[in-house]
Write an enzyme that holds these catalytic residues in place. Sequence first.
Site, PDB file in Angstrom:
ATOM      1  N   ASN A  94      29.352  39.326  39.948  1.00 45.51           N
ATOM      2  CA  ASN A  94      30.233  39.606  39.272  1.00 45.51           C
ATOM      3  C   ASN A  94      30.364  39.742  37.831  1.00 45.51           C
ATOM      4  O   ASN A  94      29.935  38.906  37.439  1.00 45.51           O
ATOM      5  CB  ASN A  94      31.135  38.336  40.084  1.00 45.51           C
ATOM      6  CG  ASN A  94      32.492  38.676  40.136  1.00 45.51           C
ATOM      7  OD1 ASN A  94      32.908  39.211  38.862  1.00 45.51           O
ATOM      8  ND2 ASN A  94      32.818  37.599  40.436  1.00 45.51           N
ATOM      9  N   HIS A 138      37.220  36.553  32.000  1.00 39.44           N
ATOM     10  CA  HIS A 138      37.082  37.285  33.066  1.00 39.44           C
ATOM     11  C   HIS A 138      37.709  38.323  33.498  1.00 39.44           C
ATOM     12  O   HIS A 138      38.166  37.889  34.238  1.00 39.44           O
ATOM     13  CB  HIS A 138      36.422  35.776  33.909  1.00 39.44           C
ATOM     14  CG  HIS A 138      36.446  36.586  35.536  1.00 39.44           C
ATOM     15  ND1 HIS A 138      34.795  36.593  35.477  1.00 39.44           N
ATOM     16  CD2 HIS A 138      36.671  37.422  36.572  1.00 39.44           C
ATOM     17  CE1 HIS A 138      34.334  36.802  36.679  1.00 39.44           C
ATOM     18  NE2 HIS A 138      35.785  37.485  37.433  1.00 39.44           N
ATOM     19  N   HIS A 140      27.172  32.499  27.394  1.00 36.68           N
ATOM     20  CA  HIS A 140      27.329  32.164  28.480  1.00 36.68           C
ATOM     21  C   HIS A 140      26.769  31.556  29.748  1.00 36.68           C
ATOM     22  O   HIS A 140      26.402  32.820  30.130  1.00 36.68           O
ATOM     23  CB  HIS A 140      27.978  33.786  29.364  1.00 36.68           C
ATOM     24  CG  HIS A 140      28.718  33.751  30.241  1.00 36.68           C
ATOM     25  ND1 HIS A 140      29.522  34.924  30.680  1.00 36.68           N
ATOM     26  CD2 HIS A 140      28.805  33.118  31.780  1.00 36.68           C
ATOM     27  CE1 HIS A 140      30.662  35.373  31.648  1.00 36.68           C
ATOM     28  NE2 HIS A 140      29.732  33.856  31.648  1.00 36.68           N
ATOM     29  N   ASP A 144      25.143  35.083  31.181  1.00 36.48           N
ATOM     30  CA  ASP A 144      25.866  35.034  32.838  1.00 36.48           C
ATOM     31  C   ASP A 144      24.469  34.340  33.958  1.00 36.48           C
ATOM     32  O   ASP A 144      24.840  34.683  35.063  1.00 36.48           O
ATOM     33  CB  ASP A 144      26.333  36.185  33.414  1.00 36.48           C
ATOM     34  CG  ASP A 144      27.514  35.618  34.143  1.00 36.48           C
ATOM     35  OD1 ASP A 144      28.094  35.077  34.630  1.00 36.48           O
ATOM     36  OD2 ASP A 144      28.173  36.615  35.056  1.00 36.48           O
ATOM     37  N   ASN A 151      32.765  25.465  35.424  1.00 36.58           N
ATOM     38  CA  ASN A 151      32.821  25.990  36.521  1.00 36.58           C
ATOM     39  C   ASN A 151      32.351  24.546  37.058  1.00 36.58           C
ATOM     40  O   ASN A 151      31.589  25.405  37.911  1.00 36.58           O
ATOM     41  CB  ASN A 151      32.883  27.209  37.187  1.00 36.58           C
ATOM     42  CG  ASN A 151      31.962  28.218  36.395  1.00 36.58           C
ATOM     43  OD1 ASN A 151      31.278  27.429  35.872  1.00 36.58           O
ATOM     44  ND2 ASN A 151      31.341  28.562  37.364  1.00 36.58           N
ATOM     45  N   ASP A 183      36.338  31.406  33.691  1.00 34.38           N
ATOM     46  CA  ASP A 183      34.396  32.461  34.344  1.00 34.38           C
ATOM     47  C   ASP A 183      34.438  32.184  35.518  1.00 34.38           C
ATOM     48  O   ASP A 183      34.624  30.900  36.027  1.00 34.38           O
ATOM     49  CB  ASP A 183      33.089  32.406  33.363  1.00 34.38           C
ATOM     50  CG  ASP A 183      32.536  33.479  33.873  1.00 34.38           C
ATOM     51  OD1 ASP A 183      33.155  34.405  33.816  1.00 34.38           O
ATOM     52  OD2 ASP A 183      31.684  32.954  34.275  1.00 34.38           O
TER      53      ASP A 183
END
Length: 443
Positions: free
Chosen positions: A276, A177, A56, A303, A90, A150
Amino acid sequence: MTGLLIRGAALLGAHVDDIRIRDGVIAARGSLSPETDERVIDARGLVALPGLVDLHTHLREPGGEASETVLTGTRAAAAGGFTAVHAMANTSPVADTAGVVEQVQRLGQRHGYAEVRPIGAVTVGLAGEQLAEIGAMARSEARVRVFSDDGHCVHDPLLMRRALEYVATFDGVVAQHAQEPRLTVGAQMNEGALSGELGLAGWPAVAEEAIIARDVLLAQHVGARLHVCHLSTAGSVDVVRWAKARGISVTAEVTPHHLLLTEELARGYDARFKVNPPLRRDEDVHALRAALADGTIDIVATDHAPHPVEAKECTWAEAAFGMVGLESALSVVQQAVVDTGMLSWGDVARVLSSAPARIGRLEGYDHPLEIGSPANIALVDPAHAREWGTADLRGRSTNTPYLGRQLPGRVVHTVHRGVLTVDDGALVEPEAVAAAHQEVARG
């Protein structure tokens, strides 16, 4: 120099051995004597781990190069002991076509600091309205096996079902997500007494837990693999544990920051702690640690979410969500679960290397540190301690939550497919990395 000899490392923190690396693979182990063309690395006191794998990572390129690029992101990864990262979709344009995922993969190959496996979008433009070119991305040169929107939840249950059915045909996985958007409109931090005290809109735990509960049932219904991104609450742990007990094919990840930090850090309205899903209660942190230790949570994933300075040095409400985490991940895991006795270094190798590689269907990590396996290795000094600062960051962004915090451990050397990318704590220059990979390829 055509070979490396690592002498005296504690493999997975246990048995001390020497490791010989030739032509990008581990050629021998045992008590070894140097050969004339070998570079010898004195690894006494160091722990040898298989190269870490992040499932991630946000590399931002294409389109977000002000925050990170494939080059700067993989340099940050190497500094943290990672030899493979999965790049989230993204970007701009979104990685929802074969062309974009192949572009990202080629950039990783060109730079050589870590293997870059693109993650494909589930829906076109991450808009949640129609499925992206999942099959084309799976058949592309990038051979995408993980798909995620995500940053956005695939909240339409019919669309999520169709995505799960599609990826099941080629053993792919949807990484969800888990955030019910209607329950989190305007949410700024964990919902509870503290959010009321601070006057910040709350983010209820049930917004995560409800999506996970729905999706494990969908995965069971269609016989597909589901992966839960950045699980953050004790209730989510309960749902995943229930699903696994029923034999549902679900895996889950936790971030380093959710293993260490709590919502209390929002008191200062310092946007470095805005993330988040949000930082949760102390009770959630302890539940997450226990779930990682007992296997309910399968892996740790960073992340890593870089942002430019102006996106964080502003009011809390206006600030972007996210933290960088590649460079600090191993140190945070050591502090949270190794130094506390919950995980061994062998367990760390599982949750930060072999298990994420298995979930992402990444080859070469099945038999880490064994003779004949690719030479992906991180050499770590667990006794080292320092105050974390911007000098420890090797990517393009500095939005770390750990500035000024004492963290243990230090990655001393990173080896990616037989090539040193970090040498005595310093990143090797790009030209030298590229040249060394070419030498290995020539044999």
